[in-house]
Scaffold this active site. Structure first.
Site, short mmCIF file in Angstrom:
data_model
loop_
_atom_site.label_atom_id
_atom_site.label_comp_id
_atom_site.label_asym_id
_atom_site.label_seq_id
_atom_site.Cartn_x
_atom_site.Cartn_y
_atom_site.Cartn_z
N TYR A 135 12.68 -6.58 -15.18
CA TYR A 135 11.79 -6.11 -16.23
C TYR A 135 12.55 -5.46 -17.39
O TYR A 135 12.12 -5.52 -18.52
CB TYR A 135 10.81 -5.06 -15.68
N LYS A 186 15.41 -10.16 -1.44
CA LYS A 186 15.79 -11.57 -1.34
C LYS A 186 17.31 -11.59 -1.20
O LYS A 186 18.03 -12.21 -1.98
CB LYS A 186 15.28 -12.33 -2.58
N ASP A 218 9.67 -13.95 0.28
CA ASP A 218 8.80 -15.11 0.55
C ASP A 218 8.09 -14.95 1.90
O ASP A 218 6.89 -15.19 2.01
CB ASP A 218 9.60 -16.44 0.48
N ASP A 242 5.40 -6.11 -8.23
CA ASP A 242 4.31 -6.53 -9.12
C ASP A 242 3.48 -7.61 -8.43
O ASP A 242 2.26 -7.55 -8.37
CB ASP A 242 4.93 -7.07 -10.43
N ASP A 246 -0.43 -7.22 -6.22
CA ASP A 246 -1.65 -7.98 -6.55
C ASP A 246 -2.15 -8.70 -5.31
O ASP A 246 -3.35 -8.74 -5.03
CB ASP A 246 -1.37 -9.03 -7.64
C1 IPM Z 1 1.09 -4.15 -13.51
C2 IPM Z 1 0.94 -5.12 -14.65
C3 IPM Z 1 2.07 -4.88 -15.66
C4 IPM Z 1 3.37 -5.17 -14.95
C5 IPM Z 1 1.95 -5.69 -16.97
C6 IPM Z 1 0.62 -5.46 -17.64
C7 IPM Z 1 3.08 -5.39 -17.90
O1 IPM Z 1 0.92 -6.41 -14.19
O2 IPM Z 1 1.04 -2.92 -13.76
O3 IPM Z 1 1.25 -4.60 -12.38
O4 IPM Z 1 3.81 -6.33 -14.90
O5 IPM Z 1 3.97 -4.22 -14.44
MG MG Z 2 0.91 -6.59 -12.06
#
Ligand code: IPM
Ligand code: MG
Length: 353
Positions: A135, A186, A218, A242, A246
């Site tokens: 990042y 990884k 993975d 990240d 999710d």
């Molecule tokens: C998160 C989001 C952010 C990230 C984006 C919006 C930059 O996806 O907070 O997980 O990738 O960190």
């Molecule tokens: Mg995210």
């Protein structure tokens, strides 16, 4: 006590409004200062993290953030895009430890796309390193190469000290929970995560009570849907965290339920829902404010050291779900569909009893 409130874009303002009701319920109205971030910052100051917003955030004890981003900013230069505002505030405030719990509220068991027995009572915590990795790694860019072709590149980097400080957060957190920590990397392919594994193992020697395991990312993605209850605390780098956070959120039915805390070394924190700005439903009173409200609960727990208020808020949310109230994202047959605003009011009603 100073709390900077940054509503941001999309559904940000409406969900933050509901979370602010909770702060006001606890008499914190006078502690709140509002500022623009993301697309809202760009509109007002031509900067996704305006100077005045950063100054306010630096002075605050805690920050409540809604969400940033809208497709209408996709064509702006990268530095002007809403996401840059978020990344810059994380970096400027040194918020390197991102805690993303994925907790199954039993009332929502049928909102999950997984079988009830796989996800019932699920309670895992992903600790994502937030200020390093690909990042922020330099060099990065888009250049024209020798073959006269454009080429994009980024750099995945972790220094020993960056790994060590997130490792300590992870081990200390694991000590307070089931004393099990899984580090995701990884290391079979990437040197930066080979070092990650080495430093995690080294730091782990200071925490002999914690049972440490390692998993390739993975495999971790697969295990998270196969048997998520094998995990308790997961620690991983920025990009893997990240993605996996999710994924973990959907185990619980809706990303609309999941809060997060991003902490610095002194537990100053920025609190935001784990979900995004959902511009497609912005302004329609459809968004689920519970993740943001639960983020306020985390603010009390981590920055203000007030476990009681954390419990009160979490119980109020449970109480609302128990009574069958649902926003669209968690709605199922036989429950009572309500909007964002009303969901906020219902939580306050439960806090009042
Ligand atoms: C998160 C989001 C952010 C990230 C984006 C919006 C930059 O996806 O907070 O997980 O990738 O960190
Ligand atoms: Mg995210």
């Amino acid at each position: 006590m100073k709390i900077a409130v940054l509503p941001g874009d999309g559904i940000g303002p409406e969900i933050v409004k509901q979370a602010v009701k909770v702060l006001k319920f606890f008499d914190l109205e006078k502690s709140l200062d509002y500022a623009a971030i993301g697309g809202a910052g760009y509109e007002e100051f031509k900067d996704p993290l305006p100077k005045s917003t950063l100054e306010l955030a630096l002075k605050a004890d805690a920050i409540l953030l809604g969400a940033v981003g809208d497709w209408k900013y996709d064509k702006l230069p990268r530095d002007m895009r809403p996401e840059r505002g978020l990344l810059r505030i994380r970096q400027s405030l040194n918020l390197f430890a991102n805690l993303r719990p994925a907790i199954m509220f039993s009332e929502l068991i049928h909102a999950s796309s997984l079988k009830a027995e796989v996800v019932s009572d699920l309670d895992i915590l992903i600790i994502r390193e937030l200020t390093g990795d690909i990042y922020f790694g330099e060099p990065r860019g888009i250049v024209t190469n020798k073959k006269n072709e454009r080429e994009g590149f980024n750099t995945m980097r972790y220094s020993e000290s960056e790994i060590k400080r997130i490792a300590h957060v992870a081990f200390r957190t694991a000590l307070k929970r089931s004393k099990k920590l899984c580090s995701v990397d990884k290391a079979n392919v990437l040197e930066s995560t080979e070092l990650w594994r080495e430093i995690i193992i080294q730091t782990g020697k200071e925490y002999p009570e914690v049972e440490l395991s390692h998993m390739y990312v993975d495999n971790a993605a697969m295990q998270l849907v196969k048997n998520p209850k094998q995990f308790d605390v997961i620690v991983t780098g920025n990009i893997f965290g990240d993605i996996l956070s999710d994924q973990a959120s959907m185990l619980t039915g809706s990303i609309g339920m999941l809060p997060s805390a991003s902490l610095d070394a002194n537990n100053k924190g920025m609190y935001e829902p784990s979900h995004g700005s959902a511009p497609d439903i912005a302004g329609q009173d459809k968004a689920n404010p519970l993740a943001t409200i639960l983020s306020v609960a985390m603010m009390f727990k981590y920055t203000f050291n007030d476990q009681d208020k954390f419990n009160l808020i979490e119980n109020a949310v449970r109480g609302v779900l128990n009574r069958g109230f649902r926003t669209e994202d968690i709605y199922s047959n036989g429950t009572n569909l309500i909007g964002c605003e009303e969901m906020g009011d219902k939580v306050i009603e439960r806090l009042e009893v």
